[in-house]
Design a protein around this motif. Structure first.
Motif, PDB file in Angstrom:
ATOM      1  N   MET A 268       0.839  -1.194   0.000  1.00 15.47           N
ATOM      2  CA  MET A 268       0.000   0.000   0.000  1.00 15.47           C
ATOM      3  C   MET A 268       0.873   1.242   0.000  1.00 15.47           C
ATOM      4  O   MET A 268       1.801   1.361   0.812  1.00 15.47           O
ATOM      5  CB  MET A 268      -0.899   0.027   1.254  1.00 15.47           C
ATOM      6  N   THR A 269       0.589   2.162  -0.936  1.00 15.23           N
ATOM      7  CA  THR A 269       1.313   3.427  -0.964  1.00 15.23           C
ATOM      8  C   THR A 269       0.904   4.268   0.234  1.00 15.23           C
ATOM      9  O   THR A 269      -0.280   4.522   0.461  1.00 15.23           O
ATOM     10  CB  THR A 269       0.995   4.195  -2.260  1.00 15.23           C
ATOM     11  N   ARG A 270       1.863   4.700   0.989  1.00 18.89           N
ATOM     12  CA  ARG A 270       1.577   5.453   2.211  1.00 18.89           C
ATOM     13  C   ARG A 270       1.495   6.936   1.896  1.00 18.89           C
ATOM     14  O   ARG A 270       2.303   7.484   1.158  1.00 18.89           O
ATOM     15  CB  ARG A 270       2.668   5.199   3.258  1.00 18.89           C
ATOM     16  N   THR A 271       0.495   7.590   2.477  1.00 15.09           N
ATOM     17  CA  THR A 271       0.388   9.041   2.326  1.00 15.09           C
ATOM     18  C   THR A 271       1.391   9.700   3.259  1.00 15.09           C
ATOM     19  O   THR A 271       2.026   9.050   4.092  1.00 15.09           O
ATOM     20  CB  THR A 271      -1.027   9.518   2.670  1.00 15.09           C
ATOM     21  N   ALA A 272       1.544  11.013   3.138  1.00 17.43           N
ATOM     22  CA  ALA A 272       2.418  11.743   4.043  1.00 17.43           C
ATOM     23  C   ALA A 272       1.887  11.632   5.470  1.00 17.43           C
ATOM     24  O   ALA A 272       0.729  11.292   5.696  1.00 17.43           O
ATOM     25  CB  ALA A 272       2.481  13.206   3.617  1.00 17.43           C
ATOM     26  N   GLU A 273       2.746  11.909   6.422  1.00 17.53           N
ATOM     27  CA  GLU A 273       2.324  11.872   7.822  1.00 17.53           C
ATOM     28  C   GLU A 273       1.130  12.806   8.023  1.00 17.53           C
ATOM     29  O   GLU A 273       1.128  13.955   7.560  1.00 17.53           O
ATOM     30  CB  GLU A 273       3.473  12.303   8.739  1.00 17.53           C
ATOM     31  N   LEU A 274       0.123  12.292   8.708  1.00 21.90           N
ATOM     32  CA  LEU A 274      -1.118  13.036   8.869  1.00 21.90           C
ATOM     33  C   LEU A 274      -1.130  13.754  10.213  1.00 21.90           C
ATOM     34  O   LEU A 274      -0.999  13.115  11.261  1.00 21.90           O
ATOM     35  CB  LEU A 274      -2.315  12.090   8.790  1.00 21.90           C
ATOM     36  N   PRO A 275      -1.295  15.069  10.210  1.00 29.20           N
ATOM     37  CA  PRO A 275      -1.311  15.784  11.483  1.00 29.20           C
ATOM     38  C   PRO A 275      -2.618  15.531  12.240  1.00 29.20           C
ATOM     39  O   PRO A 275      -3.614  15.089  11.673  1.00 29.20           O
ATOM     40  CB  PRO A 275      -1.217  17.249  11.052  1.00 29.20           C
ATOM     41  N   VAL A 276      -2.608  15.818  13.520  1.00 24.99           N
ATOM     42  CA  VAL A 276      -3.824  15.770  14.324  1.00 24.99           C
ATOM     43  C   VAL A 276      -4.488  17.140  14.238  1.00 24.99           C
ATOM     44  O   VAL A 276      -3.885  18.153  14.606  1.00 24.99           O
ATOM     45  CB  VAL A 276      -3.516  15.393  15.787  1.00 24.99           C
ATOM     46  N   GLU A 277      -5.721  17.176  13.758  1.00 25.34           N
ATOM     47  CA  GLU A 277      -6.428  18.439  13.556  1.00 25.34           C
ATOM     48  C   GLU A 277      -7.433  18.731  14.664  1.00 25.34           C
ATOM     49  O   GLU A 277      -8.035  19.802  14.689  1.00 25.34           O
ATOM     50  CB  GLU A 277      -7.158  18.411  12.207  1.00 25.34           C
ATOM     51  N   GLY A 278      -7.632  17.787  15.556  1.00 28.73           N
ATOM     52  CA  GLY A 278      -8.618  17.946  16.620  1.00 28.73           C
ATOM     53  C   GLY A 278      -9.147  16.582  17.014  1.00 28.73           C
ATOM     54  O   GLY A 278      -8.555  15.556  16.694  1.00 28.73           O
ATOM     55  N   VAL A 279     -10.263  16.587  17.727  1.00 26.41           N
ATOM     56  CA  VAL A 279     -10.885  15.331  18.141  1.00 26.41           C
ATOM     57  C   VAL A 279     -12.309  15.292  17.608  1.00 26.41           C
ATOM     58  O   VAL A 279     -12.913  16.326  17.322  1.00 26.41           O
ATOM     59  CB  VAL A 279     -10.887  15.169  19.672  1.00 26.41           C
ATOM     60  N   LEU A 280     -12.825  14.071  17.450  1.00 26.42           N
ATOM     61  CA  LEU A 280     -14.202  13.908  17.001  1.00 26.42           C
ATOM     62  C   LEU A 280     -15.139  14.527  18.028  1.00 26.42           C
ATOM     63  O   LEU A 280     -15.173  14.091  19.181  1.00 26.42           O
ATOM     64  CB  LEU A 280     -14.509  12.419  16.821  1.00 26.42           C
ATOM     65  N   PRO A 281     -15.902  15.550  17.653  1.00 23.71           N
ATOM     66  CA  PRO A 281     -16.774  16.198  18.631  1.00 23.71           C
ATOM     67  C   PRO A 281     -18.018  15.363  18.909  1.00 23.71           C
ATOM     68  O   PRO A 281     -18.297  14.385  18.203  1.00 23.71           O
ATOM     69  CB  PRO A 281     -17.139  17.520  17.937  1.00 23.71           C
ATOM     70  N   PRO A 282     -18.801  15.730  19.928  1.00 22.59           N
ATOM     71  CA  PRO A 282     -20.041  15.002  20.206  1.00 22.59           C
ATOM     72  C   PRO A 282     -20.981  15.047  19.003  1.00 22.59           C
ATOM     73  O   PRO A 282     -21.000  16.013  18.233  1.00 22.59           O
ATOM     74  CB  PRO A 282     -20.635  15.764  21.394  1.00 22.59           C
ATOM     75  N   LEU A 283     -21.754  13.995  18.858  1.00 20.13           N
ATOM     76  CA  LEU A 283     -22.728  13.886  17.774  1.00 20.13           C
ATOM     77  C   LEU A 283     -24.152  13.959  18.304  1.00 20.13           C
ATOM     78  O   LEU A 283     -25.101  13.643  17.591  1.00 20.13           O
ATOM     79  CB  LEU A 283     -22.518  12.572  17.019  1.00 20.13           C
ATOM     80  N   ASP A 284     -24.310  14.392  19.567  1.00 17.94           N
ATOM     81  CA  ASP A 284     -25.620  14.351  20.203  1.00 17.94           C
ATOM     82  C   ASP A 284     -26.529  15.504  19.804  1.00 17.94           C
ATOM     83  O   ASP A 284     -27.660  15.607  20.276  1.00 17.94           O
ATOM     84  CB  ASP A 284     -25.472  14.291  21.733  1.00 17.94           C
ATOM     85  N   GLY A 285     -26.067  16.381  18.911  1.00 19.57           N
ATOM     86  CA  GLY A 285     -26.931  17.457  18.446  1.00 19.57           C
ATOM     87  C   GLY A 285     -27.887  17.046  17.348  1.00 19.57           C
ATOM     88  O   GLY A 285     -28.731  17.845  16.926  1.00 19.57           O
ATOM     89  N   ALA A 286     -27.778  15.810  16.856  1.00 17.25           N
ATOM     90  CA  ALA A 286     -28.670  15.359  15.785  1.00 17.25           C
ATOM     91  C   ALA A 286     -30.108  15.345  16.274  1.00 17.25           C
ATOM     92  O   ALA A 286     -30.390  14.947  17.411  1.00 17.25           O
ATOM     93  CB  ALA A 286     -28.258  13.967  15.317  1.00 17.25           C
ATOM     94  N   THR A 287     -31.034  15.753  15.412  1.00 19.72           N
ATOM     95  CA  THR A 287     -32.447  15.730  15.764  1.00 19.72           C
ATOM     96  C   THR A 287     -33.026  14.320  15.638  1.00 19.72           C
ATOM     97  O   THR A 287     -34.010  13.989  16.294  1.00 19.72           O
ATOM     98  CB  THR A 287     -33.241  16.710  14.900  1.00 19.72           C
ATOM     99  N   THR A 288     -32.446  13.506  14.774  1.00 17.57           N
ATOM    100  CA  THR A 288     -32.785  12.082  14.678  1.00 17.57           C
ATOM    101  C   THR A 288     -31.672  11.386  13.912  1.00 17.57           C
ATOM    102  O   THR A 288     -30.791  12.046  13.354  1.00 17.57           O
ATOM    103  CB  THR A 288     -34.157  11.875  13.985  1.00 17.57           C
ATOM    104  N   TRP A 289     -31.701  10.064  13.913  1.00 15.48           N
ATOM    105  CA  TRP A 289     -30.723   9.268  13.178  1.00 15.48           C
ATOM    106  C   TRP A 289     -31.448   8.352  12.201  1.00 15.48           C
ATOM    107  O   TRP A 289     -32.522   7.826  12.511  1.00 15.48           O
ATOM    108  CB  TRP A 289     -29.884   8.414  14.139  1.00 15.48           C
ATOM    109  N   LEU A 290     -30.854   8.164  11.042  1.00 16.03           N
ATOM    110  CA  LEU A 290     -31.354   7.227  10.048  1.00 16.03           C
ATOM    111  C   LEU A 290     -30.351   6.086   9.910  1.00 16.03           C
ATOM    112  O   LEU A 290     -29.137   6.309   9.968  1.00 16.03           O
ATOM    113  CB  LEU A 290     -31.534   7.921   8.692  1.00 16.03           C
ATOM    114  N   ASN A 291     -30.857   4.888   9.731  1.00 15.91           N
ATOM    115  CA  ASN A 291     -30.038   3.680   9.501  1.00 15.91           C
ATOM    116  C   ASN A 291     -29.220   3.257  10.700  1.00 15.91           C
ATOM    117  O   ASN A 291     -28.354   2.376  10.580  1.00 15.91           O
ATOM    118  CB  ASN A 291     -29.085   3.872   8.304  1.00 15.91           C
TER     119      ASN A 291
END
Length: 326
Positions: free
Chosen positions: A1-24
């Motif tokens: 597998m061709t490796r991409t360049a080193e990936l920086p950390v841009e932040g963290v996955l924020p909460p997803l609890d603001g959704a009004t509903t979920w599908l699937n």
């Protein structure tokens, strides 16, 4: 597998609890997703720029699951996209079976500090955002990032990238030859309007057509009410005319507010489109608008030049939002 360049950390996955509903899916959380790579993509179902990404993102979800979890964040642009009962069948018709957070309040959008449709954020197995891409394209780059983060998480990765053959509305735009930008027809973002007298805001007016249109101008004919986001035809026989240069012409529109159909007919330089018809019209240009969505009116092959598309509505109640091109 061709490796991409080193990936920086841009932040963290924020909460997803603001959704009004979920599908699937039941509601997802960053804690529950820990240990898997997550691709969050912001979308809205009538957006042509997002639609053209669908074959790639759905292929990633199928080929790289369960190590990869694709999460759609449906943040609506137009009023009809707020209703989950409109969103659900639209996504199902596209074959989208991955989890989708209905983000009607834009809570997830704000949590990511997002500003674009589409936008892709890729999160590693430790919950860190390592990559983002705004807009279309960059599919190979995005997929290689996903593969790299899966490998970092100890997941086996197939040696080959996914194979996608997009067609229909999903076909990539003909960027080098496209000379027309998206054109909103509601007064909040309208540009290029050319009917004499300008737009009458939030009231019915009978519009005359101009003698001619220049490239990327559009006009109305007949009795229309122009609102901030949409225009509504008040009497049968009204027309929308647009002078454009592109392979494809799409119009986000729908039938009557009560769900009733509206018949329309499309011409290209005054003639039926025939072989140049889009998916939503017959060779003679006839079509029927019911649910509000993107309608593909014109798809051309061969030489691309300035042309005029005209949509004439046989019934009152048609609603139109934005022209897009490809």
């Amino acid at each position: 597998m061709t490796r991409t360049a080193e990936l920086p950390v841009e932040g963290v996955l924020p909460p997803l609890d603001g959704a009004t509903t979920w599908l699937n899916s039941a509601p997802l959380t960053p804690e529950g997703l820990r240990g898997r790579v997550v691709a969050v993509q912001f979308c809205t179902f009538s957006c042509i720029n997002w639609l053209r990404t669908v074959p790639y993102v759905t292929a990633w979800a199928e080929d790289y699951g369960p190590g990869l979890v694709v999460v759609g964040a449906h943040s609506p642009e137009f009023p009809f996209e707020h209703d989950p009962e409109n969103v659900r069948p639209a996504l199902a018709a596209m074959g989208i079976g991955y989890p989708v957070a209905v983000d009607n309040d834009f809570a997830i959008w704000r949590a990511f500090d997002n500003a674009y449709w589409p936008a892709l954020y890729v999160v590693d197995a430790q919950g860190r955002v390592r990559y983002h891409h705004f807009g279309e394209e960059a599919y190979e780059r995005s997929e290689r990032v996903i593969r790299q983060l899966l490998a970092e998480a100890g997941k086996d990765v197939d040696p080959d990238l996914v194979h996608v053959e997009a067609d229909g509305v999903y076909l990539a735009a003909d960027w080098p030859r496209m000379g027309s930008p998206e054109t909103y027809v509601g007064y909040a973002r309208a540009t290029g309007f050319a009917s004499p007298g300008g737009l009458a805001l939030d009231r019915s007016r009978v519009y005359p057509e101009p003698a001619r249109l220049r490239l990327n101008q559009w006009s109305l004919s007949g009795a229309w009410t122009v609102g901030g986001q949409a225009i509504v035809l008040d009497e049968p026989g009204g027309r929308i005319v647009h002078r454009f240069r592109a392979r494809d012409v799409n119009l986000v529109m729908g039938g009557r507010a009560d769900g009733g159909p509206v018949r329309f007919r499309v011409t290209l330089d005054g003639e039926p489109p025939r072989a140049r018809r889009g998916l939503d019209v017959d060779e003679d240009g006839s079509g029927i608008a019911r649910e509000e969505r993107l309608h593909q009116l014109i798809r051309q092959d061969g030489a691309i030049r300035e042309r005029t598309v005209e949509i004439t509505f046989a019934d009152a109640g048609a609603r139109a939002y934005v022209f897009t091109f490809g």
